[in-house]
Scaffold this motif. Structure first.
Motif, PDB file in Angstrom:
ATOM      1  N   ASP A 135      80.675  32.530  -5.016  1.00 44.71           N
ATOM      2  CA  ASP A 135      81.352  31.938  -3.571  1.00 44.71           C
ATOM      3  C   ASP A 135      82.710  31.328  -3.897  1.00 44.71           C
ATOM      4  O   ASP A 135      83.691  32.120  -2.969  1.00 44.71           O
ATOM      5  N   ARG A 139      86.772  33.759  -3.439  1.00 39.20           N
ATOM      6  CA  ARG A 139      87.320  32.810  -2.094  1.00 39.20           C
ATOM      7  C   ARG A 139      89.101  31.806  -2.597  1.00 39.20           C
ATOM      8  O   ARG A 139      90.411  32.161  -2.403  1.00 39.20           O
ATOM      9  N   VAL A 142      90.839  35.352  -3.062  1.00 40.40           N
ATOM     10  CA  VAL A 142      91.517  35.336  -2.175  1.00 40.40           C
ATOM     11  C   VAL A 142      93.152  35.464  -1.338  1.00 40.40           C
ATOM     12  O   VAL A 142      94.034  35.764  -1.145  1.00 40.40           O
ATOM     13  N   SER A 146      96.456  36.461  -0.968  1.00 37.53           N
ATOM     14  CA  SER A 146      96.600  36.263   0.336  1.00 37.53           C
ATOM     15  C   SER A 146      96.936  35.295   1.207  1.00 37.53           C
ATOM     16  O   SER A 146      97.485  35.349   1.927  1.00 37.53           O
ATOM     17  N   SER A 150      94.130  33.957   5.080  1.00 33.09           N
ATOM     18  CA  SER A 150      93.089  34.959   4.621  1.00 33.09           C
ATOM     19  C   SER A 150      91.583  34.462   4.109  1.00 33.09           C
ATOM     20  O   SER A 150      90.380  34.954   4.643  1.00 33.09           O
ATOM     21  N   VAL A 151      91.470  32.973   3.849  1.00 32.72           N
ATOM     22  CA  VAL A 151      90.340  32.402   3.399  1.00 32.72           C
ATOM     23  C   VAL A 151      89.476  31.839   4.825  1.00 32.72           C
ATOM     24  O   VAL A 151      88.930  32.042   4.972  1.00 32.72           O
ATOM     25  N   SER A 153      90.095  32.191   7.557  1.00 31.38           N
ATOM     26  CA  SER A 153      89.870  33.467   9.055  1.00 31.38           C
ATOM     27  C   SER A 153      88.475  33.609   7.824  1.00 31.38           C
ATOM     28  O   SER A 153      88.159  34.785   9.431  1.00 31.38           O
ATOM     29  N   THR A 154      88.146  34.072   7.153  1.00 30.27           N
ATOM     30  CA  THR A 154      86.584  34.854   6.884  1.00 30.27           C
ATOM     31  C   THR A 154      86.406  34.163   6.720  1.00 30.27           C
ATOM     32  O   THR A 154      84.092  34.510   5.993  1.00 30.27           O
ATOM     33  N   LEU A 155      86.025  32.595   6.248  1.00 30.75           N
ATOM     34  CA  LEU A 155      84.554  31.260   6.547  1.00 30.75           C
ATOM     35  C   LEU A 155      83.650  31.894   7.242  1.00 30.75           C
ATOM     36  O   LEU A 155      82.837  31.673   6.017  1.00 30.75           O
ATOM     37  N   ASN A 156      84.334  31.694   8.109  1.00 31.44           N
ATOM     38  CA  ASN A 156      82.638  32.012   9.040  1.00 31.44           C
ATOM     39  C   ASN A 156      83.192  32.276  11.026  1.00 31.44           C
ATOM     40  O   ASN A 156      84.205  32.060  10.609  1.00 31.44           O
ATOM     41  N   GLU A 157      82.163  32.849  11.370  1.00 33.32           N
ATOM     42  CA  GLU A 157      82.973  32.909  12.723  1.00 33.32           C
ATOM     43  C   GLU A 157      83.031  31.564  13.461  1.00 33.32           C
ATOM     44  O   GLU A 157      83.929  32.089  14.793  1.00 33.32           O
ATOM     45  N   PRO A 211      77.883  32.804   2.555  1.00 32.43           N
ATOM     46  CA  PRO A 211      77.202  34.535   3.216  1.00 32.43           C
ATOM     47  C   PRO A 211      76.151  35.676   2.190  1.00 32.43           C
ATOM     48  O   PRO A 211      75.394  35.109   1.493  1.00 32.43           O
TER      49      PRO A 211
END
Length: 308
Positions: A135, A139, A142, A146, A150-151, A153-157, A211
């Protein structure tokens, strides 16, 4: 997680196995410092360093906790209204004993953590750690391509990134300007669904759920043949599997139980196939998986037992 039936669902195969292993081990002193919700004393979670460290080395950091730090942090936990009232009442006698004899409490907690590690986590650690390292690596790629936004914003809701501001949805209210201090991101197998934070003056740290964590236990406890070993042979497959965590030639030899010379030969072949990369640091040569090697190891793990 073990104390919460709701959190157990994703980890049920592991839970069933571990509860059997833990019979006879009195975990109340650990439960007294790890509430079901709310503040967990920071001495239990020293931030990771930039170099790999063994469990024993990190446990030594916990054991070296100063009694005054232990008392301050446990008192904060006991007074935190975010911890369940029923838990505080149940643990009150233990809390008082610990506050009265902090040095004894730290020794006892350290001993229990070691026992818990050996019974509950060490048997599965290679699999768990491999997924966490994977993981982190994904990241990092990424971030390189990016950027940090970008990292984040995609870690967790529960984690957001807007206008150079990182937000974590929590029952606590806190705001801090980091001023270039930086944040350590730590994936976790067991923290979900929560996102945990460590705040200044300590090293800022965000612990987020890895995830697809339920996939880890898909074939837990089943003795199945390794497709990677069928493809590459036992030693080369073992080298790749061991390199989920980067290691030197000597460390690999100890893990795989072959001579350093044999390791060098096998690594040379794997490097020629773009599965392993190597670099020298002083007198030692360190090896790690390439992106292709990592994908091969992860793919082999998930394909075990699959019916085609």
């Amino acid at each position: 997680m073990l104390a919460s039936p709701e959190r157990r669902r994703q980890h049920q195969p592991w839970v069933d196995d571990v509860l059997h292993r833990l019979k006879g081990l009195d975990l109340r002193p650990l439960r007294a410092v790890i509430p079901p919700a709310g503040y967990v004393p920071d001495f239990l979670t020293p931030p990771p360093t930039s170099t790999p460290s063994s469990f024993e080395n990190e446990l030594e950091v916990v054991r070296a906790t100063h009694p005054s730090q232990f008392v301050d942090e446990l008192a904060w936990t006991v007074g935190d209204t975010g911890t369940p009232l029923a838990w505080r009442r149940e643990m009150a006698p233990l809390h008082q004993q610990m506050l009265d004899e902090p040095e004894k409490a730290v020794r006892q907690i350290t001993q229990l953590l070691r026992a818990y590690w050996r019974l509950a986590l060490e048997p599965s650690w290679h699999k768990l750690h491999g997924g966490l390292v994977s993981d982190i690596r994904s990241r990092m790629r990424v971030m390189e391509s990016s950027g940090a936004a970008s990292v984040f914003s995609t870690l967790n809701e529960r984690i957001g990134w807007h206008d150079d501001r990182l937000t974590v949805r929590s029952s606590y209210t806190y705001e801090e300007t980091l001023g270039g201090q930086g944040i350590v991101l730590v994936p976790s197998v067991f923290c979900g669904p929560d996102v945990l934070t460590m705040l200044p003056p300590l090293q800022s740290m965000v612990v987020y759920p890895r995830p697809a964590v339920a996939d880890i236990w898909r074939h837990h406890g089943e003795d199945r043949p390794s497709p990677l070993r069928a493809l590459l042979g036992g030693v080369r497959a073992a080298v790749l599997e061991a390199l989920v965590t980067p290691a030197s030639t000597g460390e690999l030899a100890a893990k795989v139980d072959v001579t350093p010379g044999a390791i060098s030969q096998h690594v040379s072949v794997l490097r020629g196939c773009d599965l392993v990369t190597s670099h020298r640091s002083g007198r030692r040569v360190f090896h790690s998986l390439t992106e292709t090697g990592e994908a091969l190891v992860r793919g082999a793990e998930y394909s075990v037992g699959r019916v085609v």
